[in-house]
Design an enzyme around this catalytic site. Structure first.
Site, PDB file in Angstrom:
ATOM      1  N   ASP A   3      -0.884   6.228  -1.699  1.00 58.25           N
ATOM      2  CA  ASP A   3      -0.079   5.241  -0.991  1.00 58.25           C
ATOM      3  C   ASP A   3      -0.447   5.327   0.489  1.00 58.25           C
ATOM      4  O   ASP A   3      -1.017   6.340   0.945  1.00 58.25           O
ATOM      5  CB  ASP A   3       1.400   5.569  -1.212  1.00 58.25           C
ATOM      6  CG  ASP A   3       2.338   4.510  -0.662  1.00 58.25           C
ATOM      7  OD1 ASP A   3       1.891   3.375  -0.417  1.00 58.25           O
ATOM      8  OD2 ASP A   3       3.521   4.832  -0.470  1.00 58.25           O
ATOM      9  N   ASP A  53       1.848   3.791   3.429  1.00 54.09           N
ATOM     10  CA  ASP A  53       3.055   4.002   4.220  1.00 54.09           C
ATOM     11  C   ASP A  53       3.830   5.203   3.693  1.00 54.09           C
ATOM     12  O   ASP A  53       4.228   5.250   2.536  1.00 54.09           O
ATOM     13  CB  ASP A  53       3.931   2.747   4.181  1.00 54.09           C
ATOM     14  CG  ASP A  53       3.204   1.529   4.735  1.00 54.09           C
ATOM     15  OD1 ASP A  53       2.845   1.561   5.917  1.00 54.09           O
ATOM     16  OD2 ASP A  53       2.984   0.573   3.964  1.00 54.09           O
TER      17      ASP A  53
END
Length: 266
Positions: free
Chosen positions: A8, A10
């Site tokens: 991922d 963020d």
């Protein structure tokens, strides 16, 4: 081939593009150790090139290694489908790539037909956008969300995410959406199209169990939970079982640097 690492962005690599300490070095170490690193994000707002440029700015060459939820939203569209976009440039880019036709908001006000309303994070969301989108759905258009993440992590704390915008339109329309990003199968289809070697040995690294952890389950791979984003360092399953529902962490560590140390054996 070494296991693929799915990261991922963020809450793992950065917070609102401010790099999390050690993240770029961790990516470099994993790649040096023979692992392909893909960046799999539910952020649909930015174009792929913008994401790649932002990663380059923190020392990560990500050309060809970014998968966004905008791509997953476009994955469920047909060529020539008429789409009302409630989202950022990333969705416009992805929709154009699959040959769907964008219907402008002004044309909707003039009565244009809409087949699908496609929703993602955008900061200019307002009542008029919600009115047009919900009206199109009530008139028969399909409602598709690139993700249903209620919040988006920043250095100053969470802010409303694309899922909050989607929920507003869904409530106004009285219809449930199809969601395509993590943890749902359209995103898994896109990831496997980019990297067919994603298998049970792969590791999904993310900060949100309900999204990243559940996505690991969808892919049938391992999940590494990091506490550098929306999951507080001191939060346990006993404290909030619902927060961790749908996921089983193979690893639960502070950040991506710690994941790299375990994967690489120190």
């Amino acid at each position: 081939m070494k296991p693929v690492i799915l990261c991922d962005l963020d809450g793992v690599v950065w917070l609102a593009h401010r790099p999390i300490p050690g993240s770029s070095e961790a990516v470099a170490r994993l790649r040096h150790g023979g692992h392909r690193v893909l960046f799999v994000t539910n952020n649909s707002s930015a174009t792929v090139a913008t994401q790649e440029q932002a990663l380059a700015a923190v020392g990560i060459d990500a050309r060809g290694d970014v998968v966004t939820s905008a791509m997953s939203g476009a994955h469920v569209l047909a060529h020539g489908e008429r789409v009302l976009i409630c989202g950022g440039p990333g969705i416009h880019e992805a929709v154009a790539m699959v040959g769907a036709e964008v219907v402008s908001h002004d044309d909707v006000d003039r009565g244009a037909r809409v087949d699908t309303v496609l929703v993602g994070f955008h900061r200019d969301f307002d009542y008029e956008i919600m009115r047009r989108a919900s009206g199109a759905v009530r008139s028969g258009a399909r409602l598709v969300g690139t993700n249903d993440d209620a919040t988006y992590p920043t250095p100053d704390g969470p802010i409303p995410g694309g899922g909050s915008i989607l929920a507003a339109i869904s409530t106004a329309a009285g219809r449930s959406p199809v969601v395509t990003g993590k943890p749902y199968s359209p995103m898994a289809d896109v990831v496997r199209a980019v990297e067919p070697m994603v298998d049970a040995t792969a590791v999904m690294v993310g900060d949100r169990p309900s999204t990243d952890g559940a996505f690991a389950t969808t892919l049938g791979c391992r999940y590494a939970l990091v506490r550098s984003g929306v999951t507080p360092a001191d939060l346990s399953v006993d404290d909030d079982p619902a927060w961790f529902e749908g996921s089983t962490a193979w690893l639960d560590v502070a950040d991506l640097a710690a994941v790299a140390r375990v994967v690489l054996g120190g």
